[in-house]
Design a protein around this motif. Structure first.
Motif, PDB file in Angstrom:
ATOM      1  N   ALA A   1       0.829  -1.202   0.000  1.00 45.86           N
ATOM      2  CA  ALA A   1       0.000   0.000   0.000  1.00 45.86           C
ATOM      3  C   ALA A   1       0.864   1.253   0.000  1.00 45.86           C
ATOM      4  O   ALA A   1       0.587   2.224  -0.738  1.00 45.86           O
ATOM      5  CB  ALA A   1      -0.927  -0.019   1.210  1.00 45.86           C
ATOM      6  N   GLU A   2       1.923   1.264   0.802  1.00 45.79           N
ATOM      7  CA  GLU A   2       2.814   2.424   0.838  1.00 45.79           C
ATOM      8  C   GLU A   2       3.546   2.603  -0.494  1.00 45.79           C
ATOM      9  O   GLU A   2       3.715   3.734  -0.974  1.00 45.79           O
ATOM     10  CB  GLU A   2       3.823   2.264   1.969  1.00 45.79           C
ATOM     11  CG  GLU A   2       3.188   2.299   3.364  1.00 45.79           C
ATOM     12  CD  GLU A   2       4.218   2.076   4.455  1.00 45.79           C
ATOM     13  OE1 GLU A   2       5.397   1.843   4.107  1.00 45.79           O
ATOM     14  OE2 GLU A   2       3.849   2.133   5.645  1.00 45.79           O
ATOM     15  N   PHE A   3       3.954   1.510  -1.099  1.00 47.26           N
ATOM     16  CA  PHE A   3       4.668   1.589  -2.377  1.00 47.26           C
ATOM     17  C   PHE A   3       3.768   2.154  -3.471  1.00 47.26           C
ATOM     18  O   PHE A   3       4.157   3.066  -4.220  1.00 47.26           O
ATOM     19  CB  PHE A   3       5.177   0.197  -2.754  1.00 47.26           C
ATOM     20  CG  PHE A   3       5.746   0.115  -4.137  1.00 47.26           C
ATOM     21  CD1 PHE A   3       7.031   0.541  -4.393  1.00 47.26           C
ATOM     22  CD2 PHE A   3       4.991  -0.395  -5.198  1.00 47.26           C
ATOM     23  CE1 PHE A   3       7.563   0.467  -5.674  1.00 47.26           C
ATOM     24  CE2 PHE A   3       5.513  -0.475  -6.467  1.00 47.26           C
ATOM     25  CZ  PHE A   3       6.809  -0.037  -6.710  1.00 47.26           C
ATOM     26  N   PHE A   4       2.534   1.625  -3.572  1.00 52.44           N
ATOM     27  CA  PHE A   4       1.633   2.094  -4.619  1.00 52.44           C
ATOM     28  C   PHE A   4       1.171   3.531  -4.372  1.00 52.44           C
ATOM     29  O   PHE A   4       0.946   4.285  -5.323  1.00 52.44           O
ATOM     30  CB  PHE A   4       0.434   1.158  -4.720  1.00 52.44           C
ATOM     31  CG  PHE A   4       0.770  -0.199  -5.273  1.00 52.44           C
ATOM     32  CD1 PHE A   4       1.577  -0.323  -6.392  1.00 52.44           C
ATOM     33  CD2 PHE A   4       0.274  -1.357  -4.688  1.00 52.44           C
ATOM     34  CE1 PHE A   4       1.896  -1.569  -6.910  1.00 52.44           C
ATOM     35  CE2 PHE A   4       0.593  -2.604  -5.190  1.00 52.44           C
ATOM     36  CZ  PHE A   4       1.406  -2.717  -6.308  1.00 52.44           C
ATOM     37  N   ALA A   5       1.028   3.903  -3.109  1.00 49.28           N
ATOM     38  CA  ALA A   5       0.641   5.286  -2.820  1.00 49.28           C
ATOM     39  C   ALA A   5       1.713   6.263  -3.295  1.00 49.28           C
ATOM     40  O   ALA A   5       1.411   7.308  -3.896  1.00 49.28           O
ATOM     41  CB  ALA A   5       0.392   5.448  -1.314  1.00 49.28           C
TER      42      ALA A   5
ATOM     43  N   ALA B   1       3.862   5.573  -5.641  1.00 51.35           N
ATOM     44  CA  ALA B   1       3.911   5.473  -7.098  1.00 51.35           C
ATOM     45  C   ALA B   1       2.870   6.359  -7.763  1.00 51.35           C
ATOM     46  O   ALA B   1       3.079   6.850  -8.877  1.00 51.35           O
ATOM     47  CB  ALA B   1       3.709   4.021  -7.523  1.00 51.35           C
ATOM     48  N   LEU B   2       1.747   6.591  -7.065  1.00 53.06           N
ATOM     49  CA  LEU B   2       0.696   7.455  -7.605  1.00 53.06           C
ATOM     50  C   LEU B   2       0.914   8.922  -7.276  1.00 53.06           C
ATOM     51  O   LEU B   2       0.127   9.771  -7.716  1.00 53.06           O
ATOM     52  CB  LEU B   2      -0.674   7.006  -7.078  1.00 53.06           C
ATOM     53  CG  LEU B   2      -1.178   5.654  -7.603  1.00 53.06           C
ATOM     54  CD1 LEU B   2      -2.462   5.249  -6.899  1.00 53.06           C
ATOM     55  CD2 LEU B   2      -1.390   5.703  -9.109  1.00 53.06           C
ATOM     56  N   GLY B   3       1.960   9.237  -6.481  1.00 52.46           N
ATOM     57  CA  GLY B   3       2.267  10.632  -6.181  1.00 52.46           C
ATOM     58  C   GLY B   3       1.907  11.075  -4.785  1.00 52.46           C
ATOM     59  O   GLY B   3       1.906  12.272  -4.500  1.00 52.46           O
ATOM     60  N   SER B   4       1.623  10.137  -3.877  1.00 48.41           N
ATOM     61  CA  SER B   4       1.264  10.514  -2.514  1.00 48.41           C
ATOM     62  C   SER B   4       2.484  11.081  -1.773  1.00 48.41           C
ATOM     63  O   SER B   4       3.620  10.644  -2.005  1.00 48.41           O
ATOM     64  CB  SER B   4       0.729   9.291  -1.758  1.00 48.41           C
ATOM     65  OG  SER B   4       0.497   9.600  -0.403  1.00 48.41           O
ATOM     66  N   GLY B   5       2.205  12.042  -0.875  1.00 48.58           N
ATOM     67  CA  GLY B   5       3.276  12.627  -0.066  1.00 48.58           C
ATOM     68  C   GLY B   5       4.213  13.526  -0.830  1.00 48.58           C
ATOM     69  O   GLY B   5       5.356  13.733  -0.400  1.00 48.58           O
ATOM     70  N   GLY B   6       3.781  14.059  -1.944  1.00 47.15           N
ATOM     71  CA  GLY B   6       4.624  14.960  -2.727  1.00 47.15           C
ATOM     72  C   GLY B   6       5.602  14.274  -3.647  1.00 47.15           C
ATOM     73  O   GLY B   6       6.460  14.930  -4.246  1.00 47.15           O
ATOM     74  N   HIS B   7       5.517  12.948  -3.782  1.00 50.64           N
ATOM     75  CA  HIS B   7       6.424  12.240  -4.671  1.00 50.64           C
ATOM     76  C   HIS B   7       6.013  12.430  -6.131  1.00 50.64           C
ATOM     77  O   HIS B   7       4.826  12.646  -6.438  1.00 50.64           O
ATOM     78  CB  HIS B   7       6.441  10.734  -4.348  1.00 50.64           C
ATOM     79  CG  HIS B   7       7.045  10.403  -3.030  1.00 50.64           C
ATOM     80  ND1 HIS B   7       6.346  10.500  -1.839  1.00 50.64           N
ATOM     81  CD2 HIS B   7       8.306  10.004  -2.702  1.00 50.64           C
ATOM     82  CE1 HIS B   7       7.137  10.149  -0.833  1.00 50.64           C
ATOM     83  NE2 HIS B   7       8.329   9.851  -1.328  1.00 50.64           N
ATOM     84  N   GLN B   8       7.000  12.363  -7.003  1.00 46.63           N
ATOM     85  CA  GLN B   8       6.717  12.441  -8.424  1.00 46.63           C
ATOM     86  C   GLN B   8       6.084  11.130  -8.866  1.00 46.63           C
ATOM     87  O   GLN B   8       6.691  10.060  -8.713  1.00 46.63           O
ATOM     88  CB  GLN B   8       8.013  12.691  -9.200  1.00 46.63           C
ATOM     89  CG  GLN B   8       7.842  12.818 -10.690  1.00 46.63           C
ATOM     90  CD  GLN B   8       7.100  14.095 -11.085  1.00 46.63           C
ATOM     91  OE1 GLN B   8       7.127  15.075 -10.345  1.00 46.63           O
ATOM     92  NE2 GLN B   8       6.440  14.078 -12.229  1.00 46.63           N
ATOM     93  N   PRO B   9       4.866  11.099  -9.383  1.00 46.54           N
ATOM     94  CA  PRO B   9       4.227   9.835  -9.756  1.00 46.54           C
ATOM     95  C   PRO B   9       4.937   9.189 -10.945  1.00 46.54           C
ATOM     96  O   PRO B   9       5.385   9.870 -11.868  1.00 46.54           O
ATOM     97  CB  PRO B   9       2.803  10.263 -10.121  1.00 46.54           C
ATOM     98  CG  PRO B   9       2.908  11.697 -10.475  1.00 46.54           C
ATOM     99  CD  PRO B   9       4.006  12.275  -9.644  1.00 46.54           C
TER     100      PRO B   9
END
Length: 411
Positions: free
Chosen positions: A360-364, A366-374
């Motif tokens: 769940a953390e990895f896919f979140a 990957a979709l751009g959660s937490g300010g990450h580049q999706p």
């Protein structure tokens, strides 16, 4: 007979050297070449282990089935190198992923091929074509095939079924092997671990003979005085009648005349036999690249460390075989144009997945959660998890927010 020959001594007979393996193994002196060979290989050592006998060892059976089942279970797809999409329309896709021939599934085919590659060192399959189109992959017995190098450095495969001989070109043979000593054929893992397997076999035979013919005494009855023959016979009959057999285990004993029971402790020899058997399991697993806990040796590494062990198993035991399969398929089953366009790829994602929380953390992210580049899309994640395609329903809160931020329209 001549006169001088009557007084001539006969030449001394060479003294025979007996091996500790038994009286049947004799040598004519210490300079006998057979004695040197016996010392070199240790007598009846690992060279006498056949593949069929080796598979009777539970550690060998577990190593072979663990790797071969994994190779058969994982999906094998034909991928377009440019688009990274599955080349479902190519005839080779069906053979690799679902049905290689008329009588085997893809799992059965790959499991059998991998099993033969581990045991004999080589796995062969005949590539049957209709024109230039591959229509069937037929597994061949590795004991009937000999790879041979011609004078022009090209390679041919001599197939010797019962009652004939047939020479096959490399383009007609799918040859799977990993480690090799000559570059033409693979190395058998059973032969590599032959000495460890032989020692494990001999240890099991020794313990089997002990349980069959030996005497196992758990303790003694200590009498303070001397016991008569009649009392001794009565005591023996009473013990055998009341306490012998598994159905009488753990019953309380009734002792007379001041006798006391004394239990025998395990000897160092018993502990050494247990330690030797555990060590041989580890030795066999080391040859195949299988971690100890996967062979039932350790119980302490399970729990939180099982995911790490699974990753180690995939990286160092399965990855070399992934590469061997993928490159062998490209070498023999594709044309020169297809080699630049297509790739055969195993999907080991199912074995590398962590817990549901980690996924769940990895896919979140990957979709751009937490300010990450999706770097992934929603359909890609559903495909990764083997879920059916589904469109995303519009979020009413997001729509209201977008409408509130829109500039007012001019009248």
């Amino acid at each position: 007979m001549k006169l001088l020959e009557m007084f001539r001594r006969s030449p001394p007979q060479a003294s025979k050297v007996f091996a500790m393996a038994g009286e049947t193994q004799t040598f004519n002196g210490i300079d006998d070449p057979r004695l040197l060979e016996f010392i070199r290989i240790g007598g009846d050592g690992g060279s006498a282990i056949s593949a069929k006998e080796a598979m009777k060892n539970t550690a060998v059976f577990r190593c072979v089935t663990l790797i071969s089942y994994a190779m058969g279970m994982l999906p094998l797809h034909l991928i377009d190198s440019e688009t990274k999409e599955k080349a479902r329309e190519h005839p080779l896709f069906k053979l690799l992923h679902r049905e290689p021939n008329d009588w085997q599934t893809a799992f059965n085919f790959r499991q059998l091929m991998q099993r033969r590659a581990l045991i004999s060192g080589n796995a062969y399959a005949l590539i049957v074509r209709s024109g230039r189109r591959i229509i069937r992959l037929v597994p061949l017995d590795p004991e009937m095939i000999e790879p041979r190098q011609r004078n022009d450095w090209s390679v041919e495969y001599v197939y010797r079924p019962k009652g004939g001989e047939r020479v096959l070109d490399p383009v007609d043979v799918l040859h799977i092997y990993a480690d090799s000593e000559d570059g033409l054929s693979g190395t058998s893992m059973v032969r590599v671990a032959a000495d460890a397997i032989a020692l494990a076999r001999d240890t099991e035979k020794a313990q089997a003979r002990l349980f069959k013919n030996g005497m196992l005494v758990g303790g003694a009855l200590v009498h303070p005085n001397k016991i008569g023959p009649e009392a001794l016979a009565y005591l023996r009959e009473s013990m055998e009648a009341r306490y012998q057999g598994a159905e009488n285990a753990h019953k309380w004993m009734i002792l007379e005349e001041g006798m006391k029971p004394e239990k025998f402790a395990n000897t160092a020899q018993d502990s050494q036999q247990i330690e030797t058997r555990a060590l041989q399991v580890e030795e066999i697993g080391r040859a195949f690249g299988v971690p100890r806990p996967f062979l039932g040796v350790d119980d302490t590494s399970w729990g939180t460390g099982v995911d790490i062990l699974g990753q180690i198993f995939v990286r160092y035991a399965l990855n070399p075989w992934f590469t061997a399969w993928e490159q062998a398929i490209k070498r023999s089953c594709m044309t020169d144009a297809e080699k630049d366009q297509l790739e055969a790829k195993f999907n080991a994602g199912a074995l590398l997945r962590g817990s549901m929380k980690d996924q769940a953390e990895f896919f979140a992210k990957a979709l751009g959660s937490g300010g990450h580049q999706p770097w992934m899309e929603y359909p890609e994640i559903r495909d990764w998890m083997d879920l059916p395609e589904r469109t995303i329903a519009p979020n009413p809160l997001a729509q209201k927010k977008e409408q509130a931020n829109e500039p007012p329209k001019a009248a």
